[in-house]
Design an enzyme around this catalytic site. Sequence first.
Site, mmCIF file in Angstrom:
data_model
loop_
_atom_site.group_PDB
_atom_site.id
_atom_site.type_symbol
_atom_site.label_atom_id
_atom_site.label_comp_id
_atom_site.label_asym_id
_atom_site.label_seq_id
_atom_site.Cartn_x
_atom_site.Cartn_y
_atom_site.Cartn_z
ATOM 1 N N SER A 125 -72.196 -12.466 22.147
ATOM 2 C CA SER A 125 -71.225 -12.430 23.234
ATOM 3 C C SER A 125 -70.797 -10.978 23.383
ATOM 4 O O SER A 125 -70.281 -10.385 22.431
ATOM 5 C CB SER A 125 -70.024 -13.309 22.850
ATOM 6 O OG SER A 125 -68.992 -13.148 23.792
ATOM 7 N N LYS A 143 -74.752 -13.242 26.167
ATOM 8 C CA LYS A 143 -73.652 -13.729 27.016
ATOM 9 C C LYS A 143 -72.810 -12.533 27.423
ATOM 10 O O LYS A 143 -72.426 -11.719 26.591
ATOM 11 C CB LYS A 143 -72.829 -14.749 26.213
ATOM 12 C CG LYS A 143 -71.396 -14.956 26.636
ATOM 13 C CD LYS A 143 -70.813 -16.166 25.909
ATOM 14 C CE LYS A 143 -69.338 -16.011 25.622
ATOM 15 N NZ LYS A 143 -68.785 -17.130 24.845
ATOM 16 N N LYS A 146 -69.332 -11.167 29.206
ATOM 17 C CA LYS A 146 -67.986 -11.500 29.682
ATOM 18 C C LYS A 146 -67.845 -10.937 31.093
ATOM 19 O O LYS A 146 -68.269 -9.787 31.351
ATOM 20 C CB LYS A 146 -66.941 -10.871 28.756
ATOM 21 C CG LYS A 146 -66.919 -11.489 27.363
ATOM 22 C CD LYS A 146 -66.347 -12.888 27.409
ATOM 23 C CE LYS A 146 -66.104 -13.420 26.013
ATOM 24 N NZ LYS A 146 -65.535 -14.778 26.040
ATOM 25 N N ASP A 176 -69.434 -15.572 30.815
ATOM 26 C CA ASP A 176 -68.206 -16.273 30.414
ATOM 27 C C ASP A 176 -67.021 -15.606 31.106
ATOM 28 O O ASP A 176 -66.745 -14.425 30.880
ATOM 29 C CB ASP A 176 -68.037 -16.198 28.891
ATOM 30 C CG ASP A 176 -66.850 -17.011 28.386
ATOM 31 O OD1 ASP A 176 -66.128 -17.622 29.216
ATOM 32 O OD2 ASP A 176 -66.634 -17.037 27.153
ATOM 33 N N GLU A 207 -69.863 -20.035 31.865
ATOM 34 C CA GLU A 207 -68.854 -20.604 30.975
ATOM 35 C C GLU A 207 -67.446 -20.444 31.556
ATOM 36 O O GLU A 207 -67.056 -19.348 31.968
ATOM 37 C CB GLU A 207 -68.977 -19.895 29.623
ATOM 38 C CG GLU A 207 -68.173 -20.513 28.502
ATOM 39 C CD GLU A 207 -68.411 -19.779 27.173
ATOM 40 O OE1 GLU A 207 -69.452 -19.096 27.011
ATOM 41 O OE2 GLU A 207 -67.533 -19.882 26.291
ATOM 42 N N ASP A 255 -65.404 -24.446 27.998
ATOM 43 C CA ASP A 255 -64.919 -23.958 26.708
ATOM 44 C C ASP A 255 -63.435 -24.347 26.623
ATOM 45 O O ASP A 255 -63.088 -25.427 26.123
ATOM 46 C CB ASP A 255 -65.146 -22.432 26.625
ATOM 47 C CG ASP A 255 -64.532 -21.763 25.399
ATOM 48 O OD1 ASP A 255 -63.787 -22.416 24.654
ATOM 49 O OD2 ASP A 255 -64.770 -20.553 25.172
ATOM 50 N N LYS A 315 -65.894 -25.374 19.890
ATOM 51 C CA LYS A 315 -65.258 -24.436 18.951
ATOM 52 C C LYS A 315 -64.412 -25.264 18.006
ATOM 53 O O LYS A 315 -63.554 -26.041 18.464
ATOM 54 C CB LYS A 315 -64.360 -23.440 19.686
ATOM 55 C CG LYS A 315 -65.122 -22.358 20.403
ATOM 56 C CD LYS A 315 -64.186 -21.355 21.036
ATOM 57 C CE LYS A 315 -64.994 -20.323 21.810
ATOM 58 N NZ LYS A 315 -64.140 -19.543 22.714
ATOM 59 N N GLY A 351 -67.566 -18.815 19.398
ATOM 60 C CA GLY A 351 -66.961 -17.988 18.356
ATOM 61 C C GLY A 351 -65.605 -17.483 18.792
ATOM 62 O O GLY A 351 -65.290 -17.470 19.986
HETATM 63 O O1 OSB Z 1 -64.451 -17.478 25.205
HETATM 64 O O2 OSB Z 1 -65.988 -17.493 23.762
HETATM 65 C C1 OSB Z 1 -64.898 -17.056 24.152
HETATM 66 C C2 OSB Z 1 -63.702 -14.302 21.775
HETATM 67 C C3 OSB Z 1 -62.339 -14.509 21.818
HETATM 68 C C4 OSB Z 1 -61.834 -15.497 22.623
HETATM 69 C C5 OSB Z 1 -62.685 -16.289 23.393
HETATM 70 C C6 OSB Z 1 -64.058 -16.100 23.354
HETATM 71 C C7 OSB Z 1 -64.556 -15.063 22.552
HETATM 72 C C8 OSB Z 1 -65.972 -14.731 22.476
HETATM 73 C C9 OSB Z 1 -66.427 -14.041 21.235
HETATM 74 O O3 OSB Z 1 -66.758 -14.913 23.370
HETATM 75 C C10 OSB Z 1 -67.414 -14.822 20.468
HETATM 76 C C11 OSB Z 1 -67.661 -14.192 19.128
HETATM 77 O O4 OSB Z 1 -68.519 -13.311 19.065
HETATM 78 O O5 OSB Z 1 -66.985 -14.576 18.138
HETATM 79 MG MG MG Z 2 -65.747 -18.868 26.146
#
Ligand code: OSB
Ligand code: MG
Length: 382
Positions: free
Chosen positions: A136, A162, A164, A189, A214, A239, A263, A291
């Site tokens: 991510s 992925k 953001k 995401d 996402e 999510d 999660k 994560g």
């Molecule tokens: O939406 O998946 C998410 C990190 C913090 C809060 C939300 C998210 C995330 C990540 C990081 O996408 C995922 C990771 O590498 O732990």
């Molecule tokens: Mg997410």
Amino acid sequence: MKIVAIHAREISMQLVAPFETSFGVVHNRRILLLKLHSEDGSSGWGEVTAGEGPFYNPETTDTAWIVLRDFLVPLLLGKTFEAPEAALRAMEPVRGHEMAKAALENAVWDAFAKGQSTSLSKLLGGTRTEISSGVSLGIHQDTGKLLDRIDQELAAGYQRVKLKIKPGKDIEVVSAVRNKYPKIALTVDANSAYRLADIALLKQLDAFNLTYIEQPLEWNEIYQHAVLQRQLNTPICLDECIHNLRDAEAAIELGACKVINIKLGRVSGHTEARRIQAYCMDHGVPVWCGGMLESGIGRAHNIAMSSLPGFVFPGDVSASKRYWEEDIILPAVEVSAQGTIRVPNSPGIGFTVNEKRIEKLTVRQEEWKAVPSVSGVPVSTI
Ligand code: OSB
Ligand code: MG
């Protein structure tokens, strides 16, 4: 298993690089760890995956501390549980606070597995010996730097990227990435940064052959995702919206998503995560493990969960070194050149917790012990 003591610690850990999402930037993590002790001498570890502020969901490191200390820990201390599921049932009087519950429930699962000298993966019903790993990537101000970063991650073997996104950092960025890498498994995401009124923009994402988009809309809105999904070709993956099995059922029945990111923290731990995984398998809906910038303890729980059937897409569970100079578990989580992580088969979470390192990182701690029973009758603590 009788729970006799719970030791809570807050540790402070600096990320190797800041991580930016549509709701903010994180440089330093404030992580709450729980070590649970049972009467038979086994112990288990859990991690609260809440953020420092209430921006991903309503929980924070501080709210979790208070809810654990004042409400959840008293519901478990001194009690005997025949199975980990019973610990989740005992916490039912507390509404919400899933991440606080998950840390406790996952610690119970780890202790149970250790008590039975079996791996957590096996106890959960895991069937994989290795899991697929994706990355991510946070929002980058400079798209050139993002592309360099993707080169590195792909060279390391990761199976999926992925990105953001947020308004103003979406179509152009995704287009640049897709142009440079026409074939990779790519997802985005939004962490709830868009509204239904943004539908024209969201439809442009259909051009990039994304595996899924996402959580485009509000964190607690299932119905409007169903409206959006009807007008998008790209599958929606939820999510933030999914807190329990009922949410997953509602989302799938309404057609609000075609994929679910599970999660552990967001769904209050392994018990509920397994229910969602089983329901999704029955309904042909692929799931994957998200994560929360976890330390090694949360990561180890994620690896065990990802070994269950139904986790068909690569997760956001990647190598320790992408987050930390030095993790708090031994060995650190590593990813193979094929982008896979081995599922440990030693008891419990299957990693050694580096308690010396945790001690160094600790900024506050408290231990809660079961109140001794009076003539065999346990004294209630609330
Ligand atoms: O939406 O998946 C998410 C990190 C913090 C809060 C939300 C998210 C995330 C990540 C990081 O996408 C995922 C990771 O590498 O732990
Ligand atoms: Mg997410």
